[in-house]
Enzyme design. Structure first.
Site, PDB file in Angstrom:
ATOM      1  N   TYR A  51      19.030  40.379  25.749  1.00 53.16           N
ATOM      2  CA  TYR A  51      17.854  41.242  25.833  1.00 53.16           C
ATOM      3  C   TYR A  51      16.580  40.445  25.547  1.00 53.16           C
ATOM      4  O   TYR A  51      16.606  39.397  24.915  1.00 53.16           O
ATOM      5  CB  TYR A  51      17.945  42.400  24.833  1.00 53.16           C
ATOM      6  CG  TYR A  51      17.804  41.960  23.392  1.00 53.16           C
ATOM      7  CD1 TYR A  51      16.549  41.953  22.772  1.00 53.16           C
ATOM      8  CD2 TYR A  51      18.895  41.541  22.644  1.00 53.16           C
ATOM      9  CE1 TYR A  51      16.400  41.544  21.449  1.00 53.16           C
ATOM     10  CE2 TYR A  51      18.763  41.130  21.333  1.00 53.16           C
ATOM     11  CZ  TYR A  51      17.514  41.129  20.740  1.00 53.16           C
ATOM     12  OH  TYR A  51      17.374  40.719  19.439  1.00 53.16           O
ATOM     13  N   PHE A  61       8.353  39.912  21.343  1.00 51.07           N
ATOM     14  CA  PHE A  61       8.587  39.880  19.897  1.00 51.07           C
ATOM     15  C   PHE A  61      10.012  39.440  19.544  1.00 51.07           C
ATOM     16  O   PHE A  61      10.290  39.109  18.396  1.00 51.07           O
ATOM     17  CB  PHE A  61       8.283  41.240  19.250  1.00 51.07           C
ATOM     18  CG  PHE A  61       9.095  42.391  19.791  1.00 51.07           C
ATOM     19  CD1 PHE A  61      10.388  42.632  19.353  1.00 51.07           C
ATOM     20  CD2 PHE A  61       8.552  43.243  20.756  1.00 51.07           C
ATOM     21  CE1 PHE A  61      11.127  43.690  19.838  1.00 51.07           C
ATOM     22  CE2 PHE A  61       9.293  44.305  21.259  1.00 51.07           C
ATOM     23  CZ  PHE A  61      10.587  44.532  20.802  1.00 51.07           C
ATOM     24  N   ASP A  62      10.905  39.435  20.541  1.00 50.89           N
ATOM     25  CA  ASP A  62      12.273  38.999  20.249  1.00 50.89           C
ATOM     26  C   ASP A  62      13.021  38.780  21.564  1.00 50.89           C
ATOM     27  O   ASP A  62      12.723  39.427  22.576  1.00 50.89           O
ATOM     28  CB  ASP A  62      13.010  40.054  19.412  1.00 50.89           C
ATOM     29  CG  ASP A  62      14.314  39.529  18.819  1.00 50.89           C
ATOM     30  OD1 ASP A  62      14.508  38.304  18.816  1.00 50.89           O
ATOM     31  OD2 ASP A  62      15.121  40.360  18.349  1.00 50.89           O
ATOM     32  N   ILE A  80      18.476  50.669  17.164  1.00 49.78           N
ATOM     33  CA  ILE A  80      17.547  51.789  17.336  1.00 49.78           C
ATOM     34  C   ILE A  80      18.174  52.850  18.242  1.00 49.78           C
ATOM     35  O   ILE A  80      19.052  52.565  19.052  1.00 49.78           O
ATOM     36  CB  ILE A  80      16.181  51.322  17.902  1.00 49.78           C
ATOM     37  CG1 ILE A  80      16.362  50.658  19.271  1.00 49.78           C
ATOM     38  CG2 ILE A  80      15.487  50.396  16.931  1.00 49.78           C
ATOM     39  CD1 ILE A  80      15.038  50.309  19.957  1.00 49.78           C
ATOM     40  N   TYR A 106      11.144  52.222  16.241  1.00 49.91           N
ATOM     41  CA  TYR A 106      10.967  52.039  14.800  1.00 49.91           C
ATOM     42  C   TYR A 106       9.982  53.027  14.184  1.00 49.91           C
ATOM     43  O   TYR A 106       9.667  52.931  13.002  1.00 49.91           O
ATOM     44  CB  TYR A 106      10.495  50.605  14.519  1.00 49.91           C
ATOM     45  CG  TYR A 106      11.546  49.573  14.870  1.00 49.91           C
ATOM     46  CD1 TYR A 106      12.677  49.410  14.079  1.00 49.91           C
ATOM     47  CD2 TYR A 106      11.412  48.795  16.002  1.00 49.91           C
ATOM     48  CE1 TYR A 106      13.652  48.478  14.418  1.00 49.91           C
ATOM     49  CE2 TYR A 106      12.381  47.856  16.352  1.00 49.91           C
ATOM     50  CZ  TYR A 106      13.497  47.703  15.556  1.00 49.91           C
ATOM     51  OH  TYR A 106      14.453  46.795  15.891  1.00 49.91           O
ATOM     52  N   PHE A 122      12.376  46.917  26.626  1.00 46.10           N
ATOM     53  CA  PHE A 122      13.494  45.972  26.555  1.00 46.10           C
ATOM     54  C   PHE A 122      14.078  45.739  27.945  1.00 46.10           C
ATOM     55  O   PHE A 122      14.322  46.699  28.687  1.00 46.10           O
ATOM     56  CB  PHE A 122      14.615  46.509  25.654  1.00 46.10           C
ATOM     57  CG  PHE A 122      14.265  46.561  24.197  1.00 46.10           C
ATOM     58  CD1 PHE A 122      14.427  45.448  23.385  1.00 46.10           C
ATOM     59  CD2 PHE A 122      13.764  47.731  23.635  1.00 46.10           C
ATOM     60  CE1 PHE A 122      14.113  45.501  22.037  1.00 46.10           C
ATOM     61  CE2 PHE A 122      13.443  47.793  22.293  1.00 46.10           C
ATOM     62  CZ  PHE A 122      13.610  46.675  21.484  1.00 46.10           C
TER      63      PHE A 122
END
Length: 521
Positions: A51, A61-62, A80, A106, A122
């Site tokens: 992902y 961010f990731d 999540i 979140y 995502f």
């Protein structure tokens, strides 16, 4: 002509669909690359994905692609909410884009570089997944793929009567296709394998699932003649739980009801023991114990009956476990009885049998001796005690022989090791040839051993030369002494002929002769 406009970061494509349960736009899914087949992972499956996560302005961010695939258990709340919803819809090899509102991500929490109340995007690739493992040992013996989720929260438990439809096959051959109702824990009476029974305790009403059951949780090494299932084959079942009737929970019963249910399971257990169906009987006694295990709240009148029933249940559990050669569990069941009734003859005797099964004749002997202390005329215990004494004697003889062989082996190995290492001595003679190279030695090791053999040979030669020299010197000394003795005898004869004082002269010669011999010896 107007040129096609490229998407802005965070813009949702026209092909995106709302997959949120509430249809509130909380999770939008857009398929970038379709997957293969029709199956998707179900809750409990372990999924493996790649992902990349970004904010709506395109800030990353990731990403798992920076470190390797990410794995998690689906539907267990470990990720999540949007992921549990979205990943459950993906097929193997599929790549999709999920747009997740804060309520499905979140929320109002700031997490790392993700600001509070952020909509997240995502891109997820479904690599593969492993089915949910329902076996107690987590040995992949009972795997579940949910085809149609259930509609209720509650699930059946041991003793519940379930109404199911089952379709079973092995190697593509269908051997069972029927509706059947039975109490959980007694499935074998209805040609239901224990793996299917175990799985049903995780089913919800109206759930339809595919089960992959290994032979050890199926019909095992015996197979099933009634269903024409051969031994040691893995099974595949498609099972639908139509409904179930749950037994009343013990916490909701009064004392009299608990005693009544305990007696009901006791009667069932006795029926199965008489039929030599010890596993079924064991299930009945375990169910029996759940109603009377705790004495809290029992009236004084019923407490005595509760204790009596509980001891009977545990003793019969021990009996069933012994019949199934589960000796450690049988010993534990006996211990629970002896904790409250230390002189219980059946518990002592069955504990002794369990110890014998565990090859602990000494502990078994103590148990049978304890039986005889309570009942000296107990023939079964006396016979078992004699058996223990015989086993102990045989074990001691065996251990003695084992230790003797072990020490002899070590002594021989030690001597051989010395012969191999030191080569020049075999207990009697020098033997350089024993110091040979190992076939696995490298060239350096062979060179070193050749050098050592040369040193050994040289030392052996020196020893032989020294011993030969010493032998020659000894011969020379003996020769000299012999010649001196002969000379002394001639002088003595001369004295006798010329002086006539034989006694004095003879003494003198004898003393002188002794003195000479002392010096040479």
């Amino acid at each position: 002509m107007r040129s096609a406009r490229s998407k802005m970061p965070g813009e949702v494509g026209c092909g995106a669909i709302d997959i949120s349960p509430a249809q509130d736009g909380g999770v939008l899914k857009e398929i970038i690359k379709p997957g293969a087949g029709d199956l998707t992972p179900s809750n409990g499956s372990t999924v493996n994905v790649h992902y990349t996560g970004t904010l709506v302005d395109g800030t990353k961010f990731d990403s798992s692609r920076d470190r390797g695939p990410f794995s998690f258990s689906l539907g267990q709340g470990s990720v999540i909410k949007a992921w549990d919803i979205g990943v459950a819809t993906m097929k193997k090899g599929e790549i999709c884009k999920l747009t997740c509102l804060p309520e499905y991500a979140y929320g109002s929490r700031e997490t790392g570089s993700i600001p509070a109340n952020s909509t997240l995007i995502f891109e997820i690739e479904m690599l593969d997944w492993e089915l949910e493992d329902l076996s107690s040992k987590q040995d992949k013996g009972i795997l579940r793929q949910i085809l149609t989720p259930g509609v209720e929260i509650s699930t059946p438990s041991s003793g519940s009567t379930v109404d199911v439809h089952v379709t079973g096959e092995y190697n593509g051959t269908v051997f069972d296709d029927r509706d059947v109702s039975f109490p959980l824990g007694e499935g074998s009476e209805f040609n239901i394998p224990k793996g299917l029974e175990k799985a049903l305790q995780k089913f919800k009403v109206k759930e339809k699932s595919r089960l992959e059951i290994k032979a050890r949780y199926g019909f095992g090494s015996e197979g099933n003649k009634q269903l024409n299932v051969p031994p040691n084959v893995d099974l595949v079942y498609v099972v639908t739980l139509n409904s179930f009737t749950e037994l009343k929970k013990s916490w909701s019963m009064d004392d009299a009801e608990k005693i009544k249910h305990a007696k009901m399971f006791k009667e069932k257990g006795l029926k199965y023991i008489n039929a030599q169906k010890y596993n079924l009987a064991l299930n009945m006694y375990k169910n029996m114990i759940t109603y009377i295990d705790s004495g809290y709240g029992f009236s004084e009148e019923l407490e005595k009956e509760r204790k009596s029933l509980l001891i009977a249940a545990r003793l019969n559990c021990a009996l069933c476990l012994l019949k199934q050669e589960k000796y450690t569990e049988a010993q534990a069941a006996c211990k629970e009885v002896l904790d409250v009734d230390p002189n219980n003859i059946k518990a002592l005797y069955r504990r002794g049998q369990a110890y014998l099964g565990l090859s602990d004749a000494d502990a078994a002997k103590e148990s049978f001796e304890a039986v005889l202390k309570v009942d000296s005329s107990n023939k079964a215990a006396a016979s078992a005690l004699a058996q223990c004494n015989k086993k102990i004697k045989e074990q001691k003889e065996k251990e003695k022989q084992v230790y003797w062989n072990m020490f002899a082996k070590f002594a021989k190995k030690d001597q051989e090791e010395k012969d191999w290492r030191f080569g020049w001595w075999d207990g009697k003679n020098v033997n350089v040839e024993k110091y040979e190279s190992d076939p696995e030695d490298d060239e350096e090791q062979k060179k070193e051993k050749r050098k050592q053999r040369e040193i050994i040979a040289k030392k052996a030669a020196e020893v032989r030369a020294r011993r030969e020299k010493e032998r020659q010197e000894q011969l020379e000394r003996e020769k000299t002494e012999s010649e001196k003795e002969k000379t002394g005898m001639n002088e003595n004869n001369d004295c006798k002929n010329t002086q006539g004082n034989i006694t004095v002269d003879d003494d003198k010669i004898t003393d002188n002769g002794n003195a000479e011999r002392t010096l040479t010896e």
